[in-house]
Enzyme design. Structure first.
Site, PDB file in Angstrom:
ATOM      1  CE  LYS A   1      -3.623   2.336   2.650  1.00 36.91           C
ATOM      2  NZ  LYS A   1      -4.585   2.221   3.761  1.00 36.91           N
TER       3      LYS A   1
ATOM      4  CE  LYS B   1      -6.002   1.907  -0.512  1.00 36.45           C
ATOM      5  NZ  LYS B   1      -6.464   1.979   0.842  1.00 36.45           N
TER       6      LYS B   1
HETATM    7  C1  PBG Z   1      -7.562   3.499   5.433  1.00 39.02           C
HETATM    8  C2  PBG Z   1      -7.831   3.268   4.008  1.00 39.02           C
HETATM    9  C3  PBG Z   1      -7.629   4.168   2.966  1.00 39.02           C
HETATM   10  C4  PBG Z   1      -8.110   3.551   1.830  1.00 39.02           C
HETATM   11  C5  PBG Z   1      -8.571   2.291   2.182  1.00 39.02           C
HETATM   12  N1  PBG Z   1      -8.372   2.130   3.540  1.00 39.02           N
HETATM   13  C6  PBG Z   1      -7.129   5.549   2.978  1.00 39.02           C
HETATM   14  C7  PBG Z   1      -5.773   5.850   3.432  1.00 39.02           C
HETATM   15  O1  PBG Z   1      -4.942   4.980   3.662  1.00 39.02           O
HETATM   16  O2  PBG Z   1      -5.515   7.029   3.590  1.00 39.02           O
HETATM   17  C8  PBG Z   1      -8.115   4.183   0.472  1.00 39.02           C
HETATM   18  C9  PBG Z   1      -9.125   3.678  -0.468  1.00 39.02           C
HETATM   19  C10 PBG Z   1      -9.381   4.541  -1.633  1.00 39.02           C
HETATM   20  O3  PBG Z   1      -8.782   5.606  -1.838  1.00 39.02           O
HETATM   21  O4  PBG Z   1     -10.246   4.128  -2.395  1.00 39.02           O
HETATM   22  N2  PBG Z   1      -6.528   2.798   5.985  1.00 39.02           N
HETATM   23 ZN    ZN Z   2      -6.030   3.726   8.012  1.00 33.45          ZN
END
Ligand code: PBG
Ligand code: ZN
Length: 328
Positions: A200, A253
């Site tokens: 991520k 992601k």
């Molecule tokens: C939170 C989380 C996020 C997303 C999924 N879980 C945001 C972040 O990490 O700031 C992002 C999903 C998206 O942008 O569609 N942990």
């Molecule tokens: Zn988070």
């Protein structure tokens, strides 16, 4: 006039031939639809994500039943709570009256025959908006890893007890998979699947999600725990650690902007790979389509197929309901 020796166009001429040779498939079973469930009594549209809403628990159950009719069986749940319900430890993530806990139980009672994935993180529920616990003296951005993974384990065990089929930790804390696997095991939830957000990146493409989940940070950013997009091999370490710690599936992601990473992870991992088409990637498509600059249907199908072609077994997509209808 010179005649080419090879003519690849021969296989492109007939639509039936093109269909016969198609290798990449996209079906409703490949889709995971994110659902925002709110503790408020009214639904709310999300300005930056046209087509996506926050749903109160009862309405969310109805929506899930309707999406199930379209062939979508997997749903990823995010909770939205009032600012005054947030605190330092993210209590509403797993309180019995928290929105996700209530939804999981309501879907269970309704016997909808769906697979519920629960996002496991603190950012939607902490008053500071970070994905973990801050130090007592509150240094901004200084998320404390080890206390956080204990808390994530506790949350995952509660979500599993409520009936979550899959827990999906997204906090990017070191050792979170092992801590969660152990907590699940201790609580007797050995058959709950764990899909980790193993890879991520600290992405600017999460902007609209922070409107949707109301999980913006009061100060700082997430670069101290999410990955740096300029590193090209770190994913291998993250994947190896998470699989070794007990992850059943791994998420990459964002997916659309990071297709190279999806493809690499697919080659390296022997478990299912999930690509997350994130909020900003979705918003770009929608915004262009609203202006008539591209066709949402054709472009949406193509982008989602691209994530599949790169190697994703499953795609988490806000466009799932539309895709499922177009695929029919
Ligand atoms: C939170 C989380 C996020 C997303 C999924 N879980 C945001 C972040 O990490 O700031 C992002 C999903 C998206 O942008 O569609 N942990
Ligand atoms: Zn988070």
């Amino acid at each position: 006039m010179s005649a080419p020796l090879h003519r690849p166009r021969r296989l492109r001429k007939l639509p039936a031939m093109r269909d016969a040779l198609a290798e990449v498939t996209l079906e409703a079973r490949h889709l995971v639809h994110p659902v925002f469930v709110t503790s408020r009594s009214e639904s709310r549209i999300i300005e930056s994500m046209p087509g996506v809403c926050q749903w109160p628990v009862e309405e969310a159950v109805e929506r899930i039943a309707a999406w199930r009719e379209l062939g979508i069986v997997q749903f990823l749940l995010f909770g939205v709570v009032e600012p005054d319900a947030k605190d330092g430890r993210g209590s509403m993530a797993d309180a019995d009256h928290g929105p996700v806990m209530r939804l999981i139980e309501a879907v269970g009672r309704a016997r909808l025959d769906v697979i519920l994935w629960a996002d496991v993180c603190l950012c939607e529920y902490t008053d500071h908006g970070h994905c973990g616990l801050l130090r007592e003296d509150g240094l901004p951005g200084d998320v404390e890893n080890d206390p956080t993974i204990d808390r994530l384990g506790e949350i995952a065990a509660h979500l599993a007890a409520a009936g979550a089929d899959v827990v999906a930790p997204s906090a990017m804390m070191d050792g979170q998979v092992r801590a969660i696997r152990q907590a699940l095991s201790k609580a007797g939830h050995d058959s709950t699947a764990l899909c980790s957000y193993a890879v991520k990146y600290a992405s600017n493409l999460y902007g609209p999600f922070r409107d949707a989940g109301e999980g913006g940070m009061r100060h700082g950013d997430r670069r101290g725990y999410q990955m740096d997009d300029r590193r090209t091999r770190e994913w291998a370490r993250e994947i190896a650690l998470d699989i070794e710690e007990g992850a059943d599936m791994v998420i990459v992601k964002p997916a659309h902007t990071y297709l190279d990473i999806v493809a690499s992870v697919r080659r390296a991992a022997d478990c299912p790979v999930v690509g997350y088409h994130v909020s900003g990637e979705y918003a770009m498509l929608r915004a262009a389509a609203e202006r008539g600059w591209l066709d949402l249907r054709e472009a949406g199908l193509e982008v989602t197929r691209a994530i599949r072609r790169a190697g994703a077994d499953l795609v988490i997509s806000y466009l799932s309901p539309e895709l499922a209808q177009w695929l029919d």
